[in-house]
Design an enzyme around this catalytic site. Structure first.
Site, PDB file in Angstrom:
ATOM      1  N   HIS A   1      46.722  43.914  43.553  1.00  0.00           N
ATOM      2  CA  HIS A   1      45.658  44.921  43.540  1.00  0.00           C
ATOM      3  C   HIS A   1      45.392  45.493  44.932  1.00  0.00           C
ATOM      4  O   HIS A   1      45.322  44.781  45.912  1.00  0.00           O
ATOM      5  CB  HIS A   1      44.373  44.417  42.880  1.00  0.00           C
TER       6      HIS A   1
ATOM      7  N   ASP B   1      48.487  37.464  43.070  1.00  0.00           N
ATOM      8  CA  ASP B   1      47.101  37.609  43.541  1.00  0.00           C
ATOM      9  C   ASP B   1      46.518  36.241  43.874  1.00  0.00           C
ATOM     10  O   ASP B   1      45.350  35.957  43.628  1.00  0.00           O
ATOM     11  CB  ASP B   1      46.247  38.334  42.480  1.00  0.00           C
TER      12      ASP B   1
ATOM     13  N   HIS C   1      37.626  36.388  50.361  1.00  0.00           N
ATOM     14  CA  HIS C   1      36.380  37.176  50.328  1.00  0.00           C
ATOM     15  C   HIS C   1      35.540  37.016  51.586  1.00  0.00           C
ATOM     16  O   HIS C   1      34.310  37.119  51.507  1.00  0.00           O
ATOM     17  CB  HIS C   1      35.537  36.835  49.083  1.00  0.00           C
TER      18      HIS C   1
ATOM     19  N   GLU D   1      40.345  45.585  41.110  1.00  0.00           N
ATOM     20  CA  GLU D   1      40.333  44.238  40.533  1.00  0.00           C
ATOM     21  C   GLU D   1      39.038  43.514  40.864  1.00  0.00           C
ATOM     22  O   GLU D   1      38.506  42.764  40.048  1.00  0.00           O
ATOM     23  CB  GLU D   1      41.531  43.426  41.072  1.00  0.00           C
ATOM     24  N   GLU D   2      38.505  43.732  42.075  1.00  0.00           N
ATOM     25  CA  GLU D   2      37.413  42.877  42.564  1.00  0.00           C
ATOM     26  C   GLU D   2      36.093  43.100  41.842  1.00  0.00           C
ATOM     27  O   GLU D   2      35.355  42.150  41.614  1.00  0.00           O
ATOM     28  CB  GLU D   2      37.219  43.078  44.080  1.00  0.00           C
TER      29      GLU D   2
ATOM     30  N   ASP E   1      44.117  38.486  49.975  1.00  0.00           N
ATOM     31  CA  ASP E   1      43.537  38.985  48.721  1.00  0.00           C
ATOM     32  C   ASP E   1      43.261  40.472  48.831  1.00  0.00           C
ATOM     33  O   ASP E   1      42.183  40.881  49.232  1.00  0.00           O
ATOM     34  CB  ASP E   1      42.272  38.192  48.407  1.00  0.00           C
TER      35      ASP E   1
END
Lengths: 458, 458
Positions: free
Chosen positions: A279, A353, A424, A325-326, A291
């Protein structure tokens, strides 16, 4: 059957397999050599992280990443490169958050990150007492009389006894995903969540939170695991301390964005599709390197390498770079919807991912017959570091295809121990990715896409 | 045999094995939980790296590491903790090295690290033309007429096509180990070696070089892979450029140092020894975190955990922290010599000296019968990340035991891709080691030592 006849029959059965395995192992070796000697994944990741940076859905950087990946794929000599439009949420953080533990001994600043999709506080901020809970069940038990007017502090750690931190994450992430929505039902004014990581460190980890349509939206933040311990200790000493919270985030109207798609048309069965993807969007802190910058550049590398080694896939192969995606999965859902509308038969999809770490496992979601067929390929991967095929796996962006078309899903599952050190946070930067580890991921992904394009799943 | 009798016989054969495996898996689970919840390896590594620092043989820090590990093991409730005296070389770097590429376009400073055991230059330094070679064969072919009076630049990279960088290292390290000695035979004045790493980076990697007794000792340095590329490019443009080299290192007389040994006496076969170890010394740059602080703290953790979970080994178990692996192997040789003199029967030895990375393989050097026996244990390790037992392996410090006593050797071989990013450089620091990865190493090492102590190798 006499012995000679038996031998001939046996050879007729076995030899083609041995021959195929040998051809395959040579083809995969060619892919390996090209990537390890002249791979571009690392250089691409450098650009995506250091020149474009983080790229939350709807941001200018997300638009830049769409345009840049489209241009990169345009140089590869593919049959088609195109954008697939999709409306995405546009959540913005605004000015930096402020958080303070207010005690009799004084006030202590705490680093915060708003959870994705969270509403902001009022202009003057939110000041309220704090109640610590371990889980949603405890929240329910405490009920409105204990919760109303307070900030709920979800402080259940990821279980250190899970070998795989992804399992520990799944066991803890309901606090982040549903904590605010559930706490609001009992009159909470806000939510603080312990960050999702196995480490004791100082990084607040963001991630999405979800509100139901008919629940009051209350502000939600993550604090680092170290600060979570500190807040818990302070609460034990002074249960009526207060927490001050000022968030400036807000949800703006949806904006137009895109999935980016590159394609090599199949030479024998163009109507069967095999896709590989990651993504494009990331959170708005750090650089989205593991990520999912890693998955993006690895997925582009697969098609580039096919062209470089002169491999013409029998089935149509696509690289799909999913948007959003997030915080919405709009890209993944849109891709599956369009695939169904166009009656594109997606036999298999692979997503990377889980970070750009060293290869270890492939997780496979497939019907038993397909699973058995794929098992026979496992030995081809061992020289390149994949030691196991595990049942179950895929990726958030490709899961909709499995639901709509029963597409076989493959999840690239590299060595998992360090993923949640960075996930994140501002620490998810280019320098955390090792070049060889990233490239070996691309090798194994390309090998699997090659086998699927060559032999299908029937 | 009738069916019932067969079934009974089969159960008699199989049940004890199933029972033992279950007992073992429970014991290993206890070890795992204790290490993951209350392990001390990471905290110990923090102290060793950040409070003691790097610790080359004969240095004050090496002495500190001896005293500190002895004291730590003294708190563990072991049966004996003692020092084993061994004379070690004392090589000192002196003031920082200076290196310059001297071209018509100007002079460029280059970061250097003297190779371990290298002699220094004269006070005024060494200024000479440079000749680039790929290997010792090319050196020989060029001979005295091309080599004499020059600095030889060994510039063969580690092969990026070796999946395991340890194999690539073995394929390139002769340049570092023997380059100076061989070049001196043809009248070279000094040696520059391309650093041993798969990366393109800016770290010079040190490591030992060896002189034969009757060869002239010439100064030897490593430069980073980036600088090696630069020097090579400059040489192509200007073959008669010169290199200026100033090294201040020297070999001082041997000094007294120690292996540090902690022991739990066996309850049933105390005369059989199973040992686990790493090496205390490191190079004199960085902190020796992966090489081999990790192995040291993991090895101490094994015996500490045995006491914590109340496991009483049937055979005598020792943690051995070896001195002087890097530039002499005096500790490993002394340990094996004393073991033979005392007729201590060492049935097995495990070394961790491949970094504190995520578990993957155990490498085993054993007679075929022992290998077969150990294979049956493999499934016990899979929940904790060891996926393969590979033939061959051990460690430099324990190899002398195999030569003198045919001791079974086990090498802890974690995920190998990043080891040579840090190896022998200033980048080998505490922050490069992940807590869970380090601890999982200790878990698997303790599991193997438990099985060896419980069942032996017969």
């Amino acid at each position: 059957m006499n012995k000679e006849l038996f031998l001939v029959a046996w050879l007729c059965l076995v030899l083609p397999n041995i021959y195929a395995q040998n051809v395959d192992s040579l083809q995969i070796r060619k892919i390996y050599e090209e990537i390890m000697l002249r791979g571009k994944a690392y250089q691409h990741l450098d650009f995506l992280c250091n020149k474009i940076g983080n790229r939350i859905s709807g941001s200018p950087q997300a638009a830049a990443s769409v345009e840049w990946t489209r241009q990169i794929m345009d140089t590869m000599g593919l049959d088609t490169v195109y954008l697939q439009a999709v409306m995405v949420p546009r959540w913005v953080r605004g000015d930096k958050e402020i958080g303070k533990i207010m005690t009799k001994m004084g006030n202590f600043e705490v680093r915060l990150t708003a959870l994705g999709s969270s509403v902001g506080t009022e202009e003057k901020g939110l000041l309220a007492p704090v109640i610590e809970v371990k889980d949603l069940a405890e929240l329910k038990k405490l009920g409105e009389k204990n919760i109303k007017g307070k900030i709920v502090f979800f402080n259940r750690p990821m279980n250190p006894l899970e070998f795989d931190p992804f399992d520990a994450y799944v066991g803890a992430v309901d606090q982040r995903g549903s904590g605010a929505n559930e706490a609001a039902k009992y009159g909470a004014l806000g939510v603080i969540v312990r960050s999702m990581t196995s480490n004791q460190d100082n990084f607040p980890h963001t991630g999405n939170t979800r509100y139901e349509a008919d629940t009051k939206k209350i502000p939600a933040v993550a604090i680092s695991t170290n600060d979570a311990e500190k807040l818990s200790t302070n609460l034990a000493q002074e249960p009526d301390l207060k927490f001050y919270l000022k968030l400036n985030c807000q949800m703006l109207p949806d904006v137009l964005s895109y999935n980016v798609i590159g394609e090599i048309r199949g030479s024998e069965k163009p109507e069967e599709y095999v896709i590989v993807g990651g993504h494009l969007d990331s959170w708005d802190i750090g650089q989205g390197a593991h990520d999912d910058g890693a998955g993006v550049v690895q997925s582009m590398e697969v098609l580039r390498i096919f062209k470089r080694v002169g491999y013409k896939p029998k089935r149509t192969v696509r690289t799909v770079l999913f948007m959003n995606e997030e915080n919405g999965l709009r890209g993944g859902n849109e891709y599956a919807k369009v695939a169904s509308e166009k009656k594109e038969k997606h036999i298999a999809a692979l997503e990377s991912d889980s970070g750009g770490f060293s290869p270890r496992d492939l997780g496979i979601t497939a019907d038993e017959k397909v699973w058995q067929k794929m098992q026979a390929w496992r030995a081809l991967f061992e020289p390149y570091g994949i030691l196991r095929f595990l049942k179950g796996g895929g990726g958030a962006d490709i899961r909709p295809l499995n639901r709509t078309q029963n597409t076989t899903l493959v999840g690239y599952q590299p060595e998992p121990q360090r993923y949640f050190n960075y996930h994140h946070t501002e620490a998810d930067t280019f320098d955390k990715v090792d070049k060889r580890e990233l490239e070996l991921g691309a090798v194994n992904m390309a090998a699997m896409i090659y086998l699927l394009a060559e032999y299908g799943t029937e």
